[in-house]
Structures are given as structure tokens and as C-alpha cells.
Design an enzyme around this catalytic site. Structure first.
Site, PDB file in Angstrom:
ATOM      1  N   LYS A  76      33.902  44.746  28.199  1.00  0.00           N
ATOM      2  CA  LYS A  76      33.406  45.347  29.834  1.00  0.00           C
ATOM      3  C   LYS A  76      33.466  47.210  29.767  1.00  0.00           C
ATOM      4  CE  LYS A  76      34.952  44.702  34.700  1.00  0.00           C
ATOM      5  NZ  LYS A  76      36.090  43.538  35.312  1.00  0.00           N
ATOM      6  N   SER A 153      33.555  41.452  39.460  1.00  0.00           N
ATOM      7  CA  SER A 153      33.321  42.661  38.636  1.00  0.00           C
ATOM      8  C   SER A 153      32.773  42.529  36.454  1.00  0.00           C
ATOM      9  CB  SER A 153      34.299  43.908  38.123  1.00  0.00           C
ATOM     10  OG  SER A 153      35.627  44.020  38.003  1.00  0.00           O
ATOM     11  N   SER A 177      38.332  39.217  39.264  1.00  0.00           N
ATOM     12  CA  SER A 177      37.176  39.744  38.361  1.00  0.00           C
ATOM     13  C   SER A 177      36.677  39.059  37.146  1.00  0.00           C
ATOM     14  CB  SER A 177      37.048  41.636  38.141  1.00  0.00           C
ATOM     15  OG  SER A 177      36.986  41.976  39.225  1.00  0.00           O
TER      16      SER A 177
HETATM   17  N1  GLN Z   1      36.704  41.649  43.393  1.00  0.00           N
HETATM   18  C1  GLN Z   1      37.683  41.705  44.136  1.00  0.00           C
HETATM   19  C2  GLN Z   1      37.669  43.165  44.369  1.00  0.00           C
HETATM   20  O1  GLN Z   1      36.629  44.137  44.521  1.00  0.00           O
HETATM   21  C3  GLN Z   1      37.821  41.947  42.677  1.00  0.00           C
HETATM   22  C4  GLN Z   1      37.502  42.793  41.695  1.00  0.00           C
HETATM   23  C5  GLN Z   1      38.535  43.107  40.357  1.00  0.00           C
HETATM   24  O2  GLN Z   1      39.557  42.265  39.843  1.00  0.00           O
HETATM   25  N2  GLN Z   1      38.067  43.673  39.545  1.00  0.00           N
HETATM   26  O3  GLN Z   1      38.476  43.979  44.546  1.00  0.00           O
END
Ligand code: GLN
Length: 485
Positions: A76, A153, A177
Site C-alpha cells: 500500500k 482504504s 481498512s
Molecule cells: N473507513 C475508516 C476511516 O475512514 C477506516 C480507514 C482505515 O482503516 N484506514 O477512517
């Protein structure tokens, strides 16, 4: 069948017997990326020349003692790798052409066993989102239906793994994520106990919640990767000084007698009935395999989203301060003053979601509001954590859905941040509690859309959820299905 669809275990066996070479495996991934990524937009930086030259060196040495040696992977785009552009999919770093001079501990540990890094995957900007749509490189698309999101994400890592563009990919999970995109794309993902893996060299979103993990094609592969990346790191003081068990050794012990809890608060009105029935069918499967399935209660679950979306923006507002165009971030021309400089750099560099969180967090932490919001949210966090501790007094593993629906349409929530935040309803409590969660495929919804479930364990309890995941996977084979791309 292309070589890139092999599991790590499968590829390792063939590498060892010299039936295939790391170069062939790497080339197969590259060809697959060149073909499939036109439709899914998962890979945003390609490091193919370096990957091929590393693979050739590994072949020349010919020693494949470690299961990850010669195995191609993607990271990532928040993992720093020396000499490789890293942007967090934000214009503030992309415009600067930021190239880190050092490696994250995770990519460094993978390098130490000669895994081959192919490049970087798409993510929501600084990992803020649940759909990869906030990336400055555009959304990643679900390999099963390209009109839908891959989740986020770590959507790029999940889509790339599901589409066989790599053998595995690294991701981060602050509020879901890894697990949610794994579930949307039909692959297997591990969010570890907070502190099990090192955050060093990974761009932070919310430092008290971020955890570094992986997306892979099966549970055994997750165990192999975790073995290589887990453990105390002197460069990250929040890593736990606890022994790392031998995950692959206990994987096949089965689930006879294991107590599995179904939390009643995770089956709520409004969730897609196909998700509910797939998860309940998985519980039934566990019964057949000899586990005891019971109901458990996690009574503070309904407050988790609210607490999470105070704590995360608060930490975001602090973590994003370094991107001021001086220390990090792109420079601007002709500023009128220092403040004007900051303003121009930050307003042109950050996207809407990052700005929203910086503003909410700055507000929540400001004098007069700190007690009303931030402190309250931290208290709720403790209650959520206690819920899990109590539940794990009675069961070994908790089984729950990951997302209320399968992958949604691109653009469905772009104008409604709250609707996007609600997507995280089943994932954020796990991060607030700091416990591990393994995401694995458990069925398909109409339109051939994957459905995932999560197996949750107590703190440092990765071993038991891997074991439970492996037993389910052997009995069901959902993970073997591939998207037609
Ligand atoms: N969807 C969650 C957020 O927007 C989790 C994102 C993540 O785990 N990086 O914070």
C-alpha cells in the site's frame, strides 16, 4: 492458469524444486498487472525493473529456504521503501515527488527474507476512507464488478490480490481498512493486535489505532507473512515485547471444542440479508466442524462509530501537521507571508476528506471542547474494550460480519460522508479495542459479489483466529473463486 494465481505455499514448493523461477513468477505478476490493472486501477507505482533484477539475483543464488524468498508482493502506498516514490495517494506528496530515504520495518523484514517488491497500491488519501475514492489517483474498482468500489482504504492491495496481480499485498487497518476491502474483493486479510507489527516507516493516520497487516489468497499465506513481519521493533515503542508464536505450526489443529461467539449487536436492521445469512451459515459450518457456537453481547457497540470519528480526526489533525510544505509536502510559489504559504500548500495539497478530519479534530481537541468530545470518546473506547474482554471470558473466538453490504457502487457515498462512516460500523470497535481480526470470504451475494466475515480474537490471539479461519477455509473453499477479469 497463470503463475500469479499461485498461493505463497504453492509457489514456494515449486521454487524450491526449481520447477519455476522467481523471475518467471515476477514476470507473470507484471503481465497480469499490465492486463488487469487497466480495469481496476489498483497499482499506482510500478517498480518492475528493480523487481526483475532482484528476482534474477535470487534465482542465481538458488536458495529458497524461507517461504517468502522470491515471492512478488505489492505494498500500500503508505509504506516507505528507500528510493521508491511514496505518496499516501495525496497531492501534497505526489506533487513533491517524495522519495523516502529509508525502509519501513515491514518492507525491511520482507527484504531480509528476499521477497520481491513490485510496487505500490492505491489507497484512500492518507488511508482516510472506506472506498479508495479519496485517492488522488482515482478510485480502485472491484475486480468482481468494475462499476463498484474495491473497498478501502487498502482497496488497491485487496483488488490486486484478488485479481492475482501479486501473491500478497501489504495493507493498514485503522478502522477496517484491511478487512473491509478484503471482504469486498473476496480475499483474506489480517488486522493484527495493536502493537503486534511495527508501524515504523508507515505514514500515520491515527497512531493509537493504526495497525500493519496483510492481504493474501488464503489463511496459510497470512500465517506465513505474519510470521515474517510480526514482533518487537526497537524503532516502534508501541510494539509489544511478547513472543511471536509459530503460526503455521498450529494452523491445522482444527476447531473441535472451540467456543465461538456470535455478537447479537452485529446483526442490525438495515444490513443486507444476504450478508446476515452468509455469516450465520458460517456459524453453522463451525458447529458441523465441532465448535460450540453461542451468542455473546457487546453492549457498547452502538457507540463505537461516534467515538472513533472523534478520536481519529483528533489524531489526524496532529499527524497531518507535518505536511506544511516546509518539513513535508509540496512547495508553493509566490507566497505573501508564512501563513499564506501554509495555507496555499495545505489547501491545494489535501483533498476534502483529509481537510474535514483536520478541522473536526482541531475542534474536538480545542480548549473547552476537549472534555466534551475527546475525553468522552476515550471513555467510550474503554467501555468498548471491556465489552470484548468480558466476551472473551466466555468464548475463544468471535464471529461477525465485516460490512453491512457487499461492495457498493462507485460514487454512492461521495456526497454523504456520514453514510460512508456508517460503512465502518462492524469494523471500528475492533480497532478501538486493539484486538486482532481475520477477514475471510464466506459467500457471494447476487451479482457475484463476495461477502466476508471476520474472526476476532483476544489481544495477541492471532494464533486462534488463524486456526479457526483455516478450518473453515478447508471446509468451504469460497476463497478459491476468482473474478473473471
Ligand atoms: N473507513 C475508516 C476511516 O475512514 C477506516 C480507514 C482505515 O482503516 N484506514 O477512517
Amino acid at each position: 492458469m497463470t503463475l500469479s494465481s499461485l498461493t505463497i505455499g504453492g509457489a514456494h514448493a515449486q521454487l524450491k524444486e526449481k520447477k519455476i523461477s522467481s523471475e518467471e513468477l515476477t514476470r507473470a505478476c507484471i503481465e497480469r498487472i499490465e492486463h488487469a490493472d487497466k480495469s481496476i486501477n489498483a497499482v499506482i507505482h510500478k517498480n518492475f525493473d528493480r523487481a526483475l533484477s532482484e528476482a534474477k539475483k535470487i534465482d542465481a543464488k538458488g536458495v529458497f529456504a524461507h517461504p517468502l524468498t522470491g515471492i512478488p508482493y505489492l505494498a500500500k502506498d503508505v509504506f516507505c521503501e528507500a528510493g521508491v516514490p511514496t505518496t499516501a495517494c495525496s497531492n501534497i506528496l505526489r506533487n513533491k515527488d517524495y522519495v523516502p530515504p529509508f525502509d519501513s520495518t515491514t518492507t525491511q523484514r520482507l527484504r531480509a527474507v528476499s521477497a520481491v517488491s513490485l510496487g505500490k497500491t492505491n489507497t484512500d488519501e492518507f488511508t482516510m476512507g472506506a472506498s479508495t475514492e479519496t485517492s488522488c489517483f482515482g478510485a480502485t474498482r472491484c475486480p468482481w464488478d468494475t462499476s463498484r468500489v474495491a473497498g478501502g482504504s487498502s482497496g488497491g492491495s485487496a483488488a490486486a490480490t484478488a485479481a492475482d496481480e501479486c501473491l500478497f499485498a501489504l495493507g493498514t487497518d485503522t478502522g477496517g481498512s484491511i478487512r473491509q476491502p478484503a471482504s469486498f474483493c473476496g480475499c483474506t486479510g489480517m488486522k493484527v493486535t495493536y502493537g503486534r507489527t511495527s508501524r515504523f516507516g508507515v505514514m500515520s493516520m491515527a497512531s493509537s489505532l493504526d495497525s500493519i497487516g496483510t492481504l493474501a489468497k488464503c489463511v496459510e499465506d497470512v500465517a506465513i507473512i505474519l510470521q515474517a513481519i510480526a514482533g518487537k521493533d526497537p524503532l516502534d515503542a508501541t510494539t509489544g515485547d511478547v513472543p511471536v508464536p509459530n503460526y503455521t505450526a498450529t494452523l491445522k489443529k482444527g476447531v473441535k471444542g472451540l467456543k465461538i461467539g456470535l455478537p447479537k449487536e452485529y446483526f442490525i436492521k438495515g444490513m443486507d440479508p444476504q450478508v446476515e445469512s452468509a455469516v450465520r451459515a458460517a456459524a453453522e459450518e463451525y458447529r458441523k466442524l465441532g465448535a460450540q457456537v453461542t451468542d455473546v453481547s457487546l453492549p457498547h457497540s452502538q457507540y463505537a462509530i461516534a467515538a472513533y470519528y472523534v478520536i481519529v480526526p483528533s489524531e489526524v489533525s496532529s499527524n497531518m501537521a507535518r505536511y506544511d510544505g516546509v518539513r513535508y509536502g509540496h512547495t508553493v510559489n509566490d507566497p505573501q507571508s508564512l501563513v499564506d504559504y501554509y495555507e496555499k500548500a495545505r489547501s491545494s495539497g489535501f483533498g476534502a476528506e483529509v481537510k474535514r478530519r483536520i478541522m473536526i479534530g482541531t475542534f474536538a481537541l480545542s480548549a473547552g471542547y476537549y472534555d466534551a468530545y475527546y475525553r468522552q470518546a476515550q471513555k467510550v473506547r474503554t467501555l468498548v474494550k471491556r465489552d470484548f474482554e468480558e466476551a472473551f471470558g466466555g468464548v475463544d473466538v468471535i464471529l461477525a460480519p465485516i460490512a453491512p453490504t457487499p461492495a457498493f457502487k462507485i460514487g454512492a457515498h461521495t456526497d454523504d460522508p456520514l453514510a460512508m462512516y456508517l460503512e465502518d460500523v462492524f469494523t471500528v470497535p475492533i480497532n478501538l479495542a486493539g484486538i486482532p481480526g481475520l477477514s475471510l470470504p464466506c459467500g457471494f451475494a447476487k451479482g457475484d459479489l463476495p461477502i466476508g466475515m471476520q474472526l476476532l480474537g483476544p489481544q495477541w490471539g492471532e494464533e486462534v483466529i488463524l486456526r479457526a479461519g483455516y478450518a473453515y477455509e478447508q471446509a468451504t473453499q469460497w476463497h478459491m473463486r476468482k473474478p473473471a477479469l
